[in-house]
Scaffold this motif. Structure first.
Motif, PDB file in Angstrom:
ATOM      1  N   LEU A 406      39.456  89.954  21.609  1.00  0.00           N
ATOM      2  CA  LEU A 406      38.259  89.797  22.437  1.00  0.00           C
ATOM      3  C   LEU A 406      37.235  90.904  22.199  1.00  0.00           C
ATOM      4  CD1 LEU A 406      40.019  88.746  25.773  1.00  0.00           C
ATOM      5  CD2 LEU A 406      38.656  87.269  24.281  1.00  0.00           C
ATOM      6  N   ASP A 407      37.492  91.747  21.191  1.00  0.00           N
ATOM      7  CA  ASP A 407      36.559  92.804  20.768  1.00  0.00           C
ATOM      8  C   ASP A 407      36.372  93.911  21.799  1.00  0.00           C
ATOM      9  OD1 ASP A 407      36.071  91.594  18.291  1.00  0.00           O
ATOM     10  OD2 ASP A 407      34.521  90.302  19.144  1.00  0.00           O
ATOM     11  N   TYR A 408      37.418  94.192  22.574  1.00  0.00           N
ATOM     12  CA  TYR A 408      37.333  95.332  23.485  1.00  0.00           C
ATOM     13  C   TYR A 408      37.717  96.631  22.790  1.00  0.00           C
ATOM     14  CZ  TYR A 408      36.210  92.439  27.455  1.00  0.00           C
ATOM     15  OH  TYR A 408      35.559  91.593  28.314  1.00  0.00           O
ATOM     16  N   SER A 409      38.348  96.521  21.627  1.00  0.00           N
ATOM     17  CA  SER A 409      38.640  97.697  20.809  1.00  0.00           C
ATOM     18  C   SER A 409      39.104  97.236  19.438  1.00  0.00           C
ATOM     19  CB  SER A 409      39.725  98.569  21.455  1.00  0.00           C
ATOM     20  OG  SER A 409      40.101  99.610  20.571  1.00  0.00           O
ATOM     21  N   ASP A 410      38.503  97.803  18.394  1.00  0.00           N
ATOM     22  CA  ASP A 410      38.924  97.471  17.030  1.00  0.00           C
ATOM     23  C   ASP A 410      40.160  98.249  16.614  1.00  0.00           C
ATOM     24  OD1 ASP A 410      36.866  95.673  16.668  1.00  0.00           O
ATOM     25  OD2 ASP A 410      35.486  97.189  15.870  1.00  0.00           O
ATOM     26  N   ALA A 425      40.235 100.075  27.311  1.00  0.00           N
ATOM     27  CA  ALA A 425      39.870  98.696  26.955  1.00  0.00           C
ATOM     28  C   ALA A 425      40.144  97.754  28.117  1.00  0.00           C
ATOM     29  CB  ALA A 425      40.644  98.257  25.713  1.00  0.00           C
ATOM     30  N   LEU A 426      41.271  97.968  28.800  1.00  0.00           N
ATOM     31  CA  LEU A 426      41.629  97.114  29.932  1.00  0.00           C
ATOM     32  C   LEU A 426      40.647  97.302  31.086  1.00  0.00           C
ATOM     33  CD1 LEU A 426      43.655  95.065  31.010  1.00  0.00           C
ATOM     34  CD2 LEU A 426      45.025  96.964  31.888  1.00  0.00           C
ATOM     35  N   ASP A 432      34.190  93.572  33.334  1.00  0.00           N
ATOM     36  CA  ASP A 432      33.461  92.374  32.911  1.00  0.00           C
ATOM     37  C   ASP A 432      33.816  91.156  33.760  1.00  0.00           C
ATOM     38  OD1 ASP A 432      32.141  93.761  30.966  1.00  0.00           O
ATOM     39  OD2 ASP A 432      33.373  93.030  29.296  1.00  0.00           O
ATOM     40  N   TYR A 433      35.063  91.081  34.216  1.00  0.00           N
ATOM     41  CA  TYR A 433      35.509  89.910  34.972  1.00  0.00           C
ATOM     42  C   TYR A 433      35.609  90.181  36.472  1.00  0.00           C
ATOM     43  CZ  TYR A 433      36.156  87.443  30.645  1.00  0.00           C
ATOM     44  OH  TYR A 433      35.912  86.816  29.438  1.00  0.00           O
ATOM     45  N   GLN A 434      34.945  91.258  36.904  1.00  0.00           N
ATOM     46  CA  GLN A 434      34.830  91.597  38.326  1.00  0.00           C
ATOM     47  C   GLN A 434      36.193  91.690  39.007  1.00  0.00           C
ATOM     48  OE1 GLN A 434      32.069  88.725  39.930  1.00  0.00           O
ATOM     49  NE2 GLN A 434      30.335  89.606  38.847  1.00  0.00           N
TER      50      GLN A 434
END
Length: 488
Positions: A406-410, A425-426, A432-434
């Motif tokens: 999901l591109d939260y960390s490469d 990242a979490l 983002d998803y409140q």
């Protein structure tokens, strides 16, 4: 006990005892008088066994389950995974499968830890009308916990006669949000064919996904393809039989006949010690003249393999994906009674490809081999395993792989160790998803991660095998016989 004396004669005495750790703790001996000229046969021995159980076993309740178990056991002794005895309930399920119709709620569930998660809610079904949603976690059906039950056992609790009321309790979003859902079971007709138009570089392709070859699949496919062609100038077709377990031979013959026109056998059927006999499919006077690519994988079996092998052999159509399952046998169903309430399904012959190859345990090889997306190796995350920084767990590795996708960390690690980069990242995902930004993998976070994984698995943009099929189709349309494409 009827006929016990007669049936016990062949063994002389029946020892009634208890076996403990391989030693006999012997009880009473029951002596049976001799009967002159008695001859044993297998049926007598089965009756003898049933009568002895009825008379002496402390666990005996009624005879029907014993008969049912014996019938299953006799067929199981063939050691053929495709032969089976079907009692009344199993026969009904078999026909529900063949006709793609059942009385249920209209959901698809997946097992995830102790409890099932709803992956799909079908439109215009009791489930959709009741408000069930993708991602809901079912933890009770009719007041019974479904913890650790298989998906088949859970489905059996939900199914029933048309109109039967069912209640479920679900978790949605968090463990604090428990909802009771009530619905009435209805007849669900499964779609076995789905279609859509795919575009690429000015080309339009008819994408046809076939989930199984049921009684009505041919008519369903024909209607859907005609609808596809109504307002679209299609350049070719992608026929997807991945994860298709097979179905009815009569159906697959019609579908092959729809796409190719040949007077030659589309397969051969062979009984033991007999020569192969050709099977023809030339009742439909039509042929699709456009380019076709067939998608296959390791779960394409039986009728799917007939379909793929024949289209490749006569139509020179490319097969893209992975080698198929490898089921080269045919089963017939035989009924025991006039009312056809019980039956036995037996392997009666093998089938061979048009080139007379037997694909049992070998499968049909793709002409263009390509692995599925690495995405398919990511598992769903167990909701009931709260995990935090500086811990190690397999659920953490699933979470890390998904966050990376999901591109939260490469650079996030995927070995299951919950380090600081994983926590950051979490937290970004939670924001983002409140979700409460805790940096911990809790129920609510797992709920949203699993829904994202479901969406990704359905995404055609993420389907590398489908995207390869589109490239192969484009090459064949643009370059014809001069087309060359890499296996990469």
């Amino acid at each position: 006990m009827k006929h016990l004396e007669r049936y016990l004669i062949p063994i002389g005495t029946l020892i009634v005892g208890v076996i403990l750790g391989g030693f006999f703790l012997t009880g009473e001996e029951v002596k049976i008088p001799n009967i002159p000229n008695f001859k044993s046969d297998p049926i007598d021995e089965i009756n003898q066994l049933l009568d002895a159980i009825e008379e002496y076993s402390m666990y005996y309740e009624e005879k029907d389950p014993l008969i049912d178990g014996a019938m299953h056991g006799i067929v199981a002794a063939l050691e053929d995974p495709y032969s089976s005895y079907l009692n009344e309930e199993e026969l009904k399920e078999f026909y529900d499968h063949i006709y793609a119709q059942y009385a249920g709620a209209g959901i698809m569930i997946i097992q995830n830890g102790k409890y099932p998660v709803i992956n799909t809610v079908y439109e215009n079904t009791p489930a959709s009308k009741s408000g069930l949603q993708r991602g809901d976690v079912i933890y009770e059906v009719e007041g019974q916990s479904v913890a650790d039950l298989t998906t088949s056992e859970i489905a059996a609790l939900i199914k029933g006669e048309k109109g039967a009321e069912r209640s479920m309790r679900i978790y949605r979003g968090s463990l604090d949000n428990s909802i009771e859902i009530k619905l009435n079971v209805d007849i669900i007709s499964q779609e076995t064919v789905t279609t859509e138009v795919l575009t690429q570089d000015g080309h339009k392709y008819g994408y046809v996904s076939i989930s199984m070859f049921s009684e009505g699949t041919y008519e369903e496919m024909k209607k859907d393809i005609e609808a596809l062609n109504t307002n679209n100038n299609l350049n070719g077709y992608i026929l997807d039989v991945r994860n298709n377990p097979g179905g009815m031979l009569t159906t697959v013959k019609k579908m092959i006949d729809y796409f190719i026109d040949t007077d030659e056998p589309i397969l051969y059927r062979k009984k033991i010690d007999e020569e192969p006999v050709g099977e023809y499919a030339n009742s439909i006077d039509s042929e699709i003249s456009k380019e076709i690519v067939v998608l296959i994988n390791e779960n394409s079996a039986s009728a799917s393999e007939i379909f793929a092998a024949t289209l490749e052999y006569y139509g020179d159509h490319e097969l893209v994906g992975k080698t198929t399952y490898g089921k080269g046998t045919v089963q017939n169903t035989f009924f025991f009674t006039q009312d056809q309430e019980v039956a036995v399904k037996l392997t009666v012959e093998t089938w061979l490809t048009p080139g007379k190859d037997w694909i049992q345990d070998v499968g049909v090889a793709p002409t263009v081999e390509i692995d599925p997306a690495a995405l398919e190796e990511i598992g769903f995350i167990d909701f009931f395993e709260p995990l935090k920084y500086d811990t190690v767990h397999t659920e953490i590795s699933e979470m890390q792989a998904l966050l990376k996708k999901l591109d939260y960390s490469d650079t996030i690690r995927t070995d299951g160790y919950f380090d600081l980069e994983t926590k950051n990242a979490l937290q970004e995902f939670q924001e983002d998803y409140q979700i409460d930004v805790t940096g911990e993998l809790n129920f609510e976070t797992a709920y949203h991660l699993n829904i994202k994984l479901m969406e990704l698995l359905e995404s055609k943009e993420e389907d590398v095998q489908l995207n390869k099929a589109k490239l192969v189709l484009k090459c064949k349309i643009d370059e014809g016989e001069a087309c060359e494409y890499s296996q990469d």
